[in-house]
Design a protein around this motif. Sequence first.
Motif, PDB file in Angstrom:
ATOM      1  N   LEU A  12       0.837  -1.187  -0.461  1.00  0.00           N
ATOM      2  CA  LEU A  12       0.066   0.299   0.261  1.00  0.00           C
ATOM      3  C   LEU A  12       0.461   1.006  -0.216  1.00  0.00           C
ATOM      4  CD1 LEU A  12      -3.002   1.198   0.522  1.00  0.00           C
ATOM      5  CD2 LEU A  12      -3.370   0.871   2.541  1.00  0.00           C
ATOM      6  N   THR A  13       2.114   1.086   0.835  1.00  0.00           N
ATOM      7  CA  THR A  13       2.710   1.899   0.637  1.00  0.00           C
ATOM      8  C   THR A  13       3.493   3.147  -0.825  1.00  0.00           C
ATOM      9  OG1 THR A  13       2.841   2.184   3.316  1.00  0.00           O
ATOM     10  CG2 THR A  13       4.957   3.154   1.721  1.00  0.00           C
ATOM     11  N   ILE A  14       3.937   1.679  -1.195  1.00  0.00           N
ATOM     12  CA  ILE A  14       4.415   1.521  -2.697  1.00  0.00           C
ATOM     13  C   ILE A  14       3.187   2.457  -4.288  1.00  0.00           C
ATOM     14  CG2 ILE A  14       4.917  -0.481  -3.328  1.00  0.00           C
ATOM     15  CD1 ILE A  14       7.354   2.159  -3.714  1.00  0.00           C
ATOM     16  N   LYS A  15       2.149   1.492  -3.356  1.00  0.00           N
ATOM     17  CA  LYS A  15       1.064   1.732  -4.250  1.00  0.00           C
ATOM     18  C   LYS A  15       0.673   3.371  -4.392  1.00  0.00           C
ATOM     19  CE  LYS A  15      -2.932   0.442  -5.384  1.00  0.00           C
ATOM     20  NZ  LYS A  15      -3.276   1.798  -6.693  1.00  0.00           N
ATOM     21  N   VAL A  16       0.730   4.032  -2.720  1.00  0.00           N
ATOM     22  CA  VAL A  16       0.790   5.220  -3.084  1.00  0.00           C
ATOM     23  C   VAL A  16       1.351   6.282  -3.812  1.00  0.00           C
ATOM     24  CG1 VAL A  16       0.031   7.705  -1.452  1.00  0.00           C
ATOM     25  CG2 VAL A  16      -0.872   5.019  -0.826  1.00  0.00           C
ATOM     26  N   VAL A  17       3.028   6.091  -3.855  1.00  0.00           N
ATOM     27  CA  VAL A  17       3.931   6.622  -4.683  1.00  0.00           C
ATOM     28  C   VAL A  17       3.105   6.316  -6.037  1.00  0.00           C
ATOM     29  CG1 VAL A  17       5.709   6.339  -5.004  1.00  0.00           C
ATOM     30  CG2 VAL A  17       5.729   5.834  -3.094  1.00  0.00           C
ATOM     31  N   VAL A  54      -8.158  10.208   8.094  1.00  0.00           N
ATOM     32  CA  VAL A  54      -7.291   8.972   9.194  1.00  0.00           C
ATOM     33  C   VAL A  54      -6.685   8.247   8.408  1.00  0.00           C
ATOM     34  CG1 VAL A  54      -7.238   8.893  11.284  1.00  0.00           C
ATOM     35  CG2 VAL A  54      -8.394  10.682  10.736  1.00  0.00           C
ATOM     36  N   MET A  55      -7.567   7.574   7.579  1.00  0.00           N
ATOM     37  CA  MET A  55      -6.953   6.391   7.113  1.00  0.00           C
ATOM     38  C   MET A  55      -7.414   5.361   5.693  1.00  0.00           C
ATOM     39  SD  MET A  55      -6.822   4.767  10.665  1.00  0.00           S
ATOM     40  CE  MET A  55      -6.566   3.510  10.822  1.00  0.00           C
ATOM     41  N   TYR A  56      -5.891   4.998   6.036  1.00  0.00           N
ATOM     42  CA  TYR A  56      -6.654   3.524   4.842  1.00  0.00           C
ATOM     43  C   TYR A  56      -7.342   2.428   4.967  1.00  0.00           C
ATOM     44  CZ  TYR A  56      -3.672   6.752   1.489  1.00  0.00           C
ATOM     45  OH  TYR A  56      -2.787   7.952   0.641  1.00  0.00           O
ATOM     46  N   GLU A  77       1.522   6.988   4.282  1.00  0.00           N
ATOM     47  CA  GLU A  77       1.975   8.665   3.062  1.00  0.00           C
ATOM     48  C   GLU A  77       3.751   8.893   3.551  1.00  0.00           C
ATOM     49  OE1 GLU A  77      -1.292  10.783   3.304  1.00  0.00           O
ATOM     50  OE2 GLU A  77      -2.949   9.755   2.159  1.00  0.00           O
ATOM     51  N   ILE A  78       4.046   8.311   4.486  1.00  0.00           N
ATOM     52  CA  ILE A  78       5.149   8.828   4.952  1.00  0.00           C
ATOM     53  C   ILE A  78       6.184   9.050   3.634  1.00  0.00           C
ATOM     54  CG2 ILE A  78       6.147   7.077   5.775  1.00  0.00           C
ATOM     55  CD1 ILE A  78       7.442   8.935   8.009  1.00  0.00           C
TER      56      ILE A  78
END
Length: 97
Positions: A12-17, A54-56, A77-78
């Motif tokens: 999920l972190t890299i998908k957001v990127v 606030v959340m995914y 999103e960090i």
Amino acid sequence: MNSLQDALYNWLTIKVVCDARPDDLAAKETRDFFEEMLTTEHHVSKIEITTDDVMYFVSYQHGEETKKARYPRELIEIMLNQINQEPKKYEDYIIED
């Protein structure tokens, strides 16, 4: 082997990127790596993502069960925020044939 929870978080972190930077080849390759891990090692399919302020929220099929997970936007999103704050550190280098 990563846990399913870790693999979902990383994916999920890299998908957001990837969604924010569709031309980022390194991000795409990393996303594809975690997608393959989710499908082959953890037997996950039918992933759906929703968000609020606030959340995914991630809903997915794990074997025969539908499961859900949630992650704080701040954590997910960090990486994107770091890239946006220091874009020169995260330039996409295109390899020419």
